[in-house]
Design a protein around this motif. Structure first.
Motif, PDB file in Angstrom:
ATOM      1  N   GLU A  12       0.829  -1.211   0.000  1.00  0.00           N
ATOM      2  CA  GLU A  12       0.000   0.000   0.000  1.00  0.00           C
ATOM      3  C   GLU A  12       0.860   1.257   0.000  1.00  0.00           C
ATOM      4  N   ARG A  13       1.990   1.201   0.716  1.00  0.00           N
ATOM      5  CA  ARG A  13       2.881   2.365   0.751  1.00  0.00           C
ATOM      6  C   ARG A  13       3.564   2.563  -0.605  1.00  0.00           C
ATOM      7  N   GLN A  14       4.011   1.463  -1.193  1.00  0.00           N
ATOM      8  CA  GLN A  14       4.749   1.546  -2.458  1.00  0.00           C
ATOM      9  C   GLN A  14       3.862   1.988  -3.619  1.00  0.00           C
ATOM     10  N   THR A  15       2.610   1.553  -3.610  1.00  0.00           N
ATOM     11  CA  THR A  15       1.706   1.879  -4.726  1.00  0.00           C
ATOM     12  C   THR A  15       0.973   3.199  -4.528  1.00  0.00           C
ATOM     13  N   GLY A  16       1.160   3.837  -3.366  1.00  0.00           N
ATOM     14  CA  GLY A  16       0.493   5.111  -3.111  1.00  0.00           C
ATOM     15  C   GLY A  16      -0.951   4.962  -2.669  1.00  0.00           C
ATOM     16  N   MET A  17      -1.368   3.715  -2.350  1.00  0.00           N
ATOM     17  CA  MET A  17      -2.748   3.509  -1.910  1.00  0.00           C
ATOM     18  C   MET A  17      -3.007   4.129  -0.534  1.00  0.00           C
ATOM     19  N   TRP A  18      -1.930   4.309   0.260  1.00  0.00           N
ATOM     20  CA  TRP A  18      -2.110   4.816   1.618  1.00  0.00           C
ATOM     21  C   TRP A  18      -2.768   6.195   1.619  1.00  0.00           C
ATOM     22  N   TRP A  19      -2.315   7.099   0.708  1.00  0.00           N
ATOM     23  CA  TRP A  19      -2.883   8.448   0.727  1.00  0.00           C
ATOM     24  C   TRP A  19      -4.328   8.426   0.244  1.00  0.00           C
TER      25      TRP A  19
ATOM     26  N   HIS B 191      -6.417   5.990   0.871  1.00  0.00           N
ATOM     27  CA  HIS B 191      -7.159   5.569   2.063  1.00  0.00           C
ATOM     28  C   HIS B 191      -7.388   6.767   2.993  1.00  0.00           C
ATOM     29  N   LEU B 192      -6.335   7.584   3.190  1.00  0.00           N
ATOM     30  CA  LEU B 192      -6.451   8.740   4.077  1.00  0.00           C
ATOM     31  C   LEU B 192      -7.436   9.770   3.530  1.00  0.00           C
ATOM     32  N   VAL B 193      -7.383  10.006   2.209  1.00  0.00           N
ATOM     33  CA  VAL B 193      -8.320  10.954   1.594  1.00  0.00           C
ATOM     34  C   VAL B 193      -9.750  10.441   1.729  1.00  0.00           C
ATOM     35  N   ALA B 194      -9.931   9.135   1.466  1.00  0.00           N
ATOM     36  CA  ALA B 194     -11.273   8.545   1.608  1.00  0.00           C
ATOM     37  C   ALA B 194     -11.755   8.646   3.046  1.00  0.00           C
ATOM     38  N   GLY B 195     -10.840   8.394   3.994  1.00  0.00           N
ATOM     39  CA  GLY B 195     -11.203   8.514   5.408  1.00  0.00           C
ATOM     40  C   GLY B 195     -11.544   9.933   5.807  1.00  0.00           C
ATOM     41  N   GLY B 196     -10.779  10.905   5.272  1.00  0.00           N
ATOM     42  CA  GLY B 196     -11.059  12.321   5.560  1.00  0.00           C
ATOM     43  C   GLY B 196     -12.394  12.757   4.997  1.00  0.00           C
ATOM     44  N   GLY B 197     -12.681  12.359   3.760  1.00  0.00           N
ATOM     45  CA  GLY B 197     -13.981  12.686   3.154  1.00  0.00           C
ATOM     46  C   GLY B 197     -15.136  12.067   3.910  1.00  0.00           C
ATOM     47  N   ALA B 198     -14.940  10.820   4.333  1.00  0.00           N
ATOM     48  CA  ALA B 198     -15.983  10.142   5.111  1.00  0.00           C
ATOM     49  C   ALA B 198     -16.216  10.846   6.439  1.00  0.00           C
ATOM     50  N   GLY B 199     -15.110  11.287   7.062  1.00  0.00           N
ATOM     51  CA  GLY B 199     -15.230  12.008   8.330  1.00  0.00           C
ATOM     52  C   GLY B 199     -15.970  13.324   8.169  1.00  0.00           C
TER      53      GLY B 199
ATOM     54  N   TYR C 269     -18.661   4.778   7.198  1.00  0.00           N
ATOM     55  CA  TYR C 269     -18.312   3.534   6.505  1.00  0.00           C
ATOM     56  C   TYR C 269     -18.821   3.549   5.059  1.00  0.00           C
ATOM     57  N   VAL C 270     -20.080   3.930   4.892  1.00  0.00           N
ATOM     58  CA  VAL C 270     -20.674   3.946   3.544  1.00  0.00           C
ATOM     59  C   VAL C 270     -19.931   4.931   2.638  1.00  0.00           C
ATOM     60  N   VAL C 271     -19.681   6.144   3.156  1.00  0.00           N
ATOM     61  CA  VAL C 271     -18.985   7.164   2.355  1.00  0.00           C
ATOM     62  C   VAL C 271     -17.555   6.717   2.060  1.00  0.00           C
ATOM     63  N   TYR C 272     -16.897   6.115   3.055  1.00  0.00           N
ATOM     64  CA  TYR C 272     -15.525   5.629   2.891  1.00  0.00           C
ATOM     65  C   TYR C 272     -15.436   4.612   1.756  1.00  0.00           C
ATOM     66  N   GLU C 273     -16.346   3.648   1.751  1.00  0.00           N
ATOM     67  CA  GLU C 273     -16.328   2.607   0.712  1.00  0.00           C
ATOM     68  C   GLU C 273     -16.575   3.206  -0.671  1.00  0.00           C
ATOM     69  N   ASN C 274     -17.512   4.149  -0.767  1.00  0.00           N
ATOM     70  CA  ASN C 274     -17.798   4.772  -2.062  1.00  0.00           C
ATOM     71  C   ASN C 274     -16.635   5.644  -2.547  1.00  0.00           C
ATOM     72  N   LEU C 275     -15.995   6.370  -1.628  1.00  0.00           N
ATOM     73  CA  LEU C 275     -14.847   7.190  -2.009  1.00  0.00           C
ATOM     74  C   LEU C 275     -13.665   6.320  -2.426  1.00  0.00           C
ATOM     75  N   LYS C 276     -13.505   5.180  -1.771  1.00  0.00           N
ATOM     76  CA  LYS C 276     -12.444   4.247  -2.166  1.00  0.00           C
ATOM     77  C   LYS C 276     -12.625   3.813  -3.609  1.00  0.00           C
TER      78      LYS C 276
ATOM     79  N   THR D 147     -14.236   5.423  -5.944  1.00  0.00           N
ATOM     80  CA  THR D 147     -14.005   6.590  -6.812  1.00  0.00           C
ATOM     81  C   THR D 147     -12.514   6.851  -7.005  1.00  0.00           C
ATOM     82  N   LEU D 148     -11.739   6.655  -5.936  1.00  0.00           N
ATOM     83  CA  LEU D 148     -10.299   6.930  -5.982  1.00  0.00           C
ATOM     84  C   LEU D 148      -9.495   5.758  -6.544  1.00  0.00           C
ATOM     85  N   GLY D 149     -10.172   4.654  -6.845  1.00  0.00           N
ATOM     86  CA  GLY D 149      -9.492   3.512  -7.444  1.00  0.00           C
ATOM     87  C   GLY D 149      -8.747   2.657  -6.458  1.00  0.00           C
ATOM     88  N   VAL D 150      -9.184   2.664  -5.184  1.00  0.00           N
ATOM     89  CA  VAL D 150      -8.568   1.789  -4.190  1.00  0.00           C
ATOM     90  C   VAL D 150      -9.155   0.394  -4.334  1.00  0.00           C
ATOM     91  N   ASP D 151      -8.275  -0.613  -4.405  1.00  0.00           N
ATOM     92  CA  ASP D 151      -8.748  -1.985  -4.568  1.00  0.00           C
ATOM     93  C   ASP D 151      -9.544  -2.394  -3.349  1.00  0.00           C
TER      94      ASP D 151
END
Length: 509
Positions: free
Chosen positions: A220-227, A229-237, A494-501, A503-507
């Motif tokens: 996740e760190r190498q592929t840039g998925m971590w950020w 996840h953080l963006v999706a978490g921030g939007g959900a929050g 949770y619902v917003v997080y999953e939908n944002l993931k 949208t952002l192309g998180v597997d």
């Protein structure tokens, strides 16, 4: 019977040397069991491309039930069932999704081959991470230790059950071939996935900022998925906090103004707010509450990663006590950095109609009338609240996770949405309950100057005053609206997080 049939099916895909199609280099360099370190080099000399292709096409044709040149979920269900490999629909969807490059809902021959090759690489990495002794075999003690490193406690008897499901020769150890044969035509269900399935703080936002950050894998760190996840978490929050803002403002009002002589109830509190400032007043303080998500999440994540390096652990995933230590310190650093925004949020929530024109006006007024020190009122109880909140939240969540994994995780580490939501809600509630008196004292200290003529008091003095005038119950004013917002906040985030993931192309797992 199912286990004995699985191996011949997969062995039909593999080269006689025991290394997989197209993966001879990985097999040889990793030094897995069975064929030893020379498996890769012997594989290159013994296995011709045409033979590999023939074996793969033979398996593909067995699975292609309707003979249309592509594998859909129905093909896999029927084809694997005939070969003794029974998979759930969810498992089959994961296989198709993992290999479906052109997004047509099925796997053609090239996608099928690519999936198997990519999947084996992942299995090799997991095998190496479990093989603590580096002897090419996994035993029960290594499974117990690996799970313990990830915060999952199981007995040696439970580890032996896991071994028996994969052990074909009765040695009670698993070599690379047995591991690969068992998992190759199965979606990844490995030990690091327990961490991925059980993401916690990134997903659940209940308006508090004291949770321990989530772990991210090396991939996740190498592929840039971590950020992402953080963006999706921030939007959900942001969405979650906005939806539950009226309850949060009511909590702040009850923490500051409620007493024995002024006993505010939930309905009365909402009525009072609407009467004073109209329906829009229910969202006072929400703007700054949403704005502080981004800087706090970023600072906490960066601090957490640096503290992990300082701890000097060589584990990819921290142990529980290390997570608590690193998470608490990271939380303290993040809270110290954005604490003036916390004070502003409280003052904005408590303001009367027309008192301030906005956040900047509020900040200017505080600075002019009370000085810079006012932006750190309540700082000490806020810092002290990190340990009980983060510690109990993490401990309860890990306990619930372990209980579920030991009792109900038969074929997969995936707990499902309902279990995740239930565990997140219960652990967050327990964490808030433990730290609530400190949170109440912090809020009252932050609000001091907004009450005309209020004397300066210390944290200790405020605790004594509340206990003397209101009793222990006074330390839990506003608890009801605080708990009322937990379930909707967790569900919405949770619902917003999953939908944002998505949208952002998180597997998705």
């Amino acid at each position: 019977a199912r286990r004995s049939l699985a191996s011949p099916v997969v062995s039909g895909v593999l080269c006689p040397c025991g290394s997989s199609h197209g993966s001879a280099v990985e097999s040889g360099s990793a030094g897995g069991g069975g064929g030893g370190g020379s498996a890769g080099s012997s594989g290159r000399s013994l296995c011709e491309a045409s033979e590999q292709d023939r074996r793969l096409r033979a398996l593909f044709q067995k699975l292609d039930v309707n003979r249309d040149g592509a594998l859909c979920i129905h093909d896999l269900a029927v084809g694997l069932g005939r070969l003794g490999l029974h998979r759930t629909e969810l498992d089959l969807r994961k296989i198709v999704k993992a290999g479906d490059k052109d997004l047509d809902g099925q796997l053609d021959f090239e996608e099928f081959v690519h999936y198997l090759q990519d999947h084996e690489k992942k299995l090799r990495l997991v095998f190496k991470s479990l093989d603590k002794k580096n002897d090419g075999r996994i035993d029960a003690q290594e499974i117990v230790q690996s799970l313990r490193d990830l915060g999952v406690k199981i007995s040696e008897q439970q580890a032996e059950k896991i071994l028996k499901s994969m052990d074909k020769n009765g040695t009670m150890t698993i070599d690379w071939n047995e591991w690969r044969d068992y998992h190759l035509l199965h979606p990844v269900e490995n030990i690091p996935e327990i961490i991925l399935y059980w993401k916690h703080s990134t997903i659940f936002d209940v308006g508090e900022n004291l949770t321990v950050p989530d772990e991210f894998t090396v991939e996740e760190r190498q592929t840039g998925m971590w950020w992402r996840h953080l963006v999706a978490g921030g939007g959900a929050g942001a969405v979650s906090r906005t939806c539950t803002a009226p309850l949060d403002r009511l909590k702040v009002l009850m923490q500051v103004h409620a007493s024995r002589s002024n006993n505010m109830c939930i309905i009365g509190g909402f009525t009072q707010m609407i009467r004073e400032g109209g329906p829009r007043s229910l969202w006072r303080g929400n703007g700054i509450n949403v704005l502080k998500i981004a800087p706090e999440s970023a600072i906490k994540f960066m601090a957490y990663e640096q503290i992990k390096r300082f701890i000097g652990t060589d584990q990819e995933m921290l142990r529980i006590h290390e997570r608590l230590l690193a998470g608490s310190l990271a939380g303290a650093i993040a809270q110290s950095s954005i604490y003036p925004m916390e004070v502003l949020k409280t003052r904005m929530a408590l303001r009367k109609t027309g008192q301030y024109s906005g956040m900047l006006d509020c900040a200017k007024n505080i600075l002019a009338k009370e000085g810079m020190a006012a932006f750190y009122k309540g700082y000490i109880p806020n810092m002290l609240g990190i340990i009980p909140y983060a510690g109990i939240d993490l401990a309860v969540y890990e306990t619930l996770k372990n209980t579920w994994l030991q009792r109900y995780a038969v074929n997969s580490a995936d707990p499902g949405v309902f279990v995740l939501l239930a565990c997140g809600t219960i652990s967050s509630t327990c964490g808030q309950l433990a730290s609530y008196p400190l949170a109440l004292v912090r809020t009252r200290m932050q609000a001091q100057a907004s009450v005309e003529g209020a004397p300066e008091v210390t944290m200790r003095g405020l605790f004594k005053h509340i206990l003397k005038t209101e009793g222990a119950f006074g330390l839990y004013r506003g608890l009801a609206p605080n708990f009322m917002k937990v379930i909707p906040a967790v569900s919405i985030s949770y619902v917003v997080y999953e939908n944002l993931k998505m949208t952002l192309g998180v597997d998705s797992r």
